[in-house]
Enzyme design. Sequence first.
Site, PDB file in Angstrom:
ATOM      1  N   HIS A 260      -9.167   6.306   0.009  1.00 17.62           N
ATOM      2  CA  HIS A 260     -10.522   5.972   0.689  1.00 17.62           C
ATOM      3  C   HIS A 260     -11.125   7.428   0.693  1.00 17.62           C
ATOM      4  O   HIS A 260     -10.789   8.209   1.645  1.00 17.62           O
ATOM      5  CB  HIS A 260     -10.684   5.134   1.961  1.00 17.62           C
ATOM      6  CG  HIS A 260     -11.885   5.022   2.486  1.00 17.62           C
ATOM      7  ND1 HIS A 260     -12.913   3.999   1.807  1.00 17.62           N
ATOM      8  CD2 HIS A 260     -12.447   5.307   3.713  1.00 17.62           C
ATOM      9  CE1 HIS A 260     -13.989   4.025   2.555  1.00 17.62           C
ATOM     10  NE2 HIS A 260     -13.892   4.878   3.452  1.00 17.62           N
ATOM     11  N   ASP A 262     -14.584   9.130   2.138  1.00 14.15           N
ATOM     12  CA  ASP A 262     -15.816   9.003   2.540  1.00 14.15           C
ATOM     13  C   ASP A 262     -16.827   9.928   1.828  1.00 14.15           C
ATOM     14  O   ASP A 262     -16.688  11.265   1.754  1.00 14.15           O
ATOM     15  CB  ASP A 262     -15.948   9.237   4.062  1.00 14.15           C
ATOM     16  CG  ASP A 262     -15.265   7.935   4.987  1.00 14.15           C
ATOM     17  OD1 ASP A 262     -15.652   6.832   4.422  1.00 14.15           O
ATOM     18  OD2 ASP A 262     -14.472   8.366   5.815  1.00 14.15           O
ATOM     19  N   ASP A 372     -14.306  -0.227   4.579  1.00 13.52           N
ATOM     20  CA  ASP A 372     -14.554   0.467   5.825  1.00 13.52           C
ATOM     21  C   ASP A 372     -15.991   0.291   6.361  1.00 13.52           C
ATOM     22  O   ASP A 372     -16.462   1.190   7.216  1.00 13.52           O
ATOM     23  CB  ASP A 372     -14.251   1.944   5.477  1.00 13.52           C
ATOM     24  CG  ASP A 372     -14.315   2.784   6.658  1.00 13.52           C
ATOM     25  OD1 ASP A 372     -14.040   2.352   7.828  1.00 13.52           O
ATOM     26  OD2 ASP A 372     -14.577   4.102   6.631  1.00 13.52           O
ATOM     27  N   HIS A 577     -21.684   4.746   4.063  1.00 12.71           N
ATOM     28  CA  HIS A 577     -21.400   4.089   5.178  1.00 12.71           C
ATOM     29  C   HIS A 577     -20.972   5.114   6.459  1.00 12.71           C
ATOM     30  O   HIS A 577     -20.592   4.579   7.459  1.00 12.71           O
ATOM     31  CB  HIS A 577     -20.238   2.933   5.136  1.00 12.71           C
ATOM     32  CG  HIS A 577     -18.979   3.580   4.698  1.00 12.71           C
ATOM     33  ND1 HIS A 577     -18.257   3.332   3.372  1.00 12.71           N
ATOM     34  CD2 HIS A 577     -18.027   4.101   5.487  1.00 12.71           C
ATOM     35  CE1 HIS A 577     -17.219   3.858   3.345  1.00 12.71           C
ATOM     36  NE2 HIS A 577     -16.836   4.386   4.555  1.00 12.71           N
TER      37      HIS A 577
HETATM   38 ZN   LIG Z   1     -15.124   5.140   5.228  1.00  7.54          ZN
END
Ligand SMILES: [Zn+2]
Length: 1033
Positions: A260, A262, A372, A577
């Site tokens: 993951h 971001d 997430d 997000h």
């Molecule tokens: Zn995230």
Amino acid sequence: MYHQPVLKNRRTLLERAEKFISDAYFTDCNLRGRLYGESYPLESLSQFMSPKRITLMEAQTQSFTPYNVGDTFGPTWWTCWFKATLNIPECWRGKEVHVLWESDGEAMVWRDGQAVQGLTKEGEKTSYILSDCLTDKEPHSVTIYVEMACNGLFGAGNGSMIAPPDPNRKFSVQKAELVIFNREVRELMTDFEMLIDIVKELGEGEQRSYQALFTVNEMVNVSDPTDPSSFSGARSLAQKFFSQHNGQSQHTVHAMGHCHIDSAWLWPYEETIRKCARSWVTVIHLMKKNPDFVFTCSQAQQFEWVKCWYPGLFSEVQQYIKAGRFIPVGGTWVEMDGNLPSGESMVRQFLEGQLFFEQEFGMRCKEFWLPDTFGYSAQLPQIMQGCGISNFLTQKLSWNLVNTFPHNTFFWEGLDGSKVLTHFPPGNSYETKGKVEDLVKTVKQNKDKGRANHSVMLFGFGDGGGGPTQLMLDRLKRVQDTDGLPKIRMSSPDTFFSQLWADSHLLCTWAGELFLELHNGTYTTQAQIKRGNRQCETLLHDIEIASSLALCQDTTFQYPVGRLRELWRLLLLNQFHDVIPGSCIEMVVEDALRYYEDIRRRGAALLQDSLSALVSKGDATGVFNSLSWERFEVIQIQDGPSNELALVQVPSIGVNLIQETKPATPVCVTVQEDGSVLMENGIIRTVVKKDGTMASLHLISANREALSVGCCGNQFVMFDDVPMYWDAWDVMDYHLQTRRPVVEVVQPAHVLSSHELRGSVSFTLRISDKSTVTQEIVMDAMCPYIKFNTQVNWAESHKFLKVEFPVRVHSPNATYEIQFGHLQRPTHRNTSWDWARFEVWGHKWADLSEHNFGVALLNDCKYGYSVFKNTMTLSLLRAPKAPDANADMGCHHFTYAIMPHAGTFQDAAVIQCAYNLNFPLRLTPCSSDLALWSAFSISPAAVILETVKQAEGRKGALVVRMYEAYGGGVTATLHTTLPIREAWHCDLLEQTDTTQPACVTADGIILHFTPFQVRSLLLIFETASHQVKSGTS
Ligand SMILES: [Zn+2]
């Protein structure tokens, strides 16, 4: 034959085994102490510092100065480039040789011009493998470059992870040397680790736990750390244990590598590009060594970045995608927020994502992937289905603070009844480390045991990137089918979901939104980002409609395909997000606001181009309406002090000249004896008190007072806003107990305008010694709502500003606009599920109605609401200090509006009014003979035409998207004056259904809608000539 245990002492045996692989104790004599063999210094190590992120080519031309291990450098966000030359001793032939590199920061190793390996201590990657088994033929003299970002996996938080970054952090390299790596020690240690974890995780209730204990104890007995020839005996004991198989009914864990990343969070967008490269280059390396390894990877934007900046890596990624092992997932441009983006934005997330995957990899994703994100709109199932996606994976609802979500595997039914198969990995993580604990949790915590025999486990360091390691793969490999643990298979989302579908008859259904009972401050934090998003969504909507219409009016007009795509992608990126929710550092906020500025500036030019093409030139002024109903509104014709006003009538999706029109009833403004101001426009009558609150809000036609007895509307209130940890994210229930009305008047309400078209009153309040609010309350002729144009100078710390309207309405539910529709949430706190929603999100409006009467609260850039009992509250500004110490400080402008109405909110046109508030009528110079012109209209009003755009890759064709907004089935007629030859139904990816031509009649195109259904049409122009002039794709 095992040695006899001395005693029945579980603890001593277990700790004995633990100490045998401990890196803290007894390393002089244990197995761990033998992991590395001889070491040898680097031939030379030199460095140079760069404030910017530059390419290897640029770095190589710089002058490097000698670096001594232990020396510090910085500051944060700079890059330290190292040049290392090394000579591998010839006597190491036959050995596995690593460069051992322990440092702060995140590094990339470059060799022969290629990125070859990511290094990060936090992600347990401190070795660059030079040779698996050194031969004489291999080069022994090697030069590598190490590009070290002066930030950690999680940025550079000062003292805690989410604290604002320390701008002056110092970094160092603690170890940089050649070592012999003893692979057989690592393998045996992994056997030990797995068995020890089985002992601990299965616990005293399981006989397998004891079998593991005696196995691991015997392995200590037979292993001599100084004698590698003893390892095979120990390893075969472990192997015997691991190969005792499960029964057929055992749960299957589908393990998928994942990382993951971001797209921006505690680091800026630019660093994410390098994070992707560091993580993925490592994945590719692991793929070469582990033929079964499968990796899932989301976010088209990140692939696009790697394609641009690391073309060599990208082509390797492409090869592994083709082989079905590097698997793009999610189908979206980024992993966006699941609440705040508009319906059309969500469609574009998929459209841009799926088209990218199609174009680059010849495939489309079959699952939506949002592990997430802070809650999931009830309209997502329909949007997913419309984009060819029937499966959904997340795990974030495991973060609920109050209620435990009851399912892990279930059908999720959206607002319109669309269903998607949904899985929450029961390990409650998207970044497990492939440990026994993760496997045991996956079964133990699974709330659908017996209904679904398959679960997902995602493994690999995540959030800041990093991804899987060889160790994780080695762990999983050992226990693929080991009695006492679930079965493990390296799997793809497609395989996993296919298994679920094949046996889904016992699965439960959850209807409606997936509301996250946490992070509810993210509807409000970073108000400028929210405003940028709303305004840019509106602007792109208008550009697309104006450009589509211009195509039909001006044969020379080129639809700005490429430029619009660039602007959309910027908007979509900011919906990531941690960006649109406002949970990012200040550097990211600056980037995001710059992107919005870019969209506004370039968008304004595109809009003007298209409007100019739409109307013939001249000295008169025309008005463009991008909404699918006729508007009759007061607008300001000129900026500046003269403030000339006009009441204009503009047809649906069309243009008209500005003409003098008199209002049916002029606005009347009267200062009353007590200093309060009475305003009336024939629809509503209000009294504004000197302190800016409303003493009365009267709906004249219904003869109803909208405000609660003895209460005032437009009451600003302040709250203490100190969450438990996640500052920018969370507002806790207890903040409600700290409510304080804002009452200190700096400038009392006074009349600003008493024009027949517009009455307005202005006042200023002191919020605190640091902050003020100045507001203009505006009543327009013919307008059924009152606008509150608000300016706040905000310099607070951990405070929350809201505005309240206690209304004379009694209802157990309030209604909130969401993507392409609306939903209800309770106004009471009966159950824990009700009170956990003390702060909720909505888009342009919320409404509280009883039979035949209600009040709507509209806004132009806010998302946080609460309605408790009869008080409607709009959340305005927060003041968190982490991860951005300056979040929301400064001057804010926003508008909200209050609208009392008779009947239902649908019949009272609340939805249309909220659109009107958000989509300003646009002015354009034109010739004075401009005729009133409407391109589209649709009836009945329940169906809203949301989008008109040129079809993807199809010149001479438009896509028109509509949705049923009232929540009832309806047959609608779409009228158009455009020269349309054919009309086809299409999905959200604009694929036509060739079996379904649209029903075209003399009256228009007839369309049937079920409640909240979104439908798209592909319209093909009449003349071939349009195909020539409609721009390039
Ligand atoms: Zn995230």
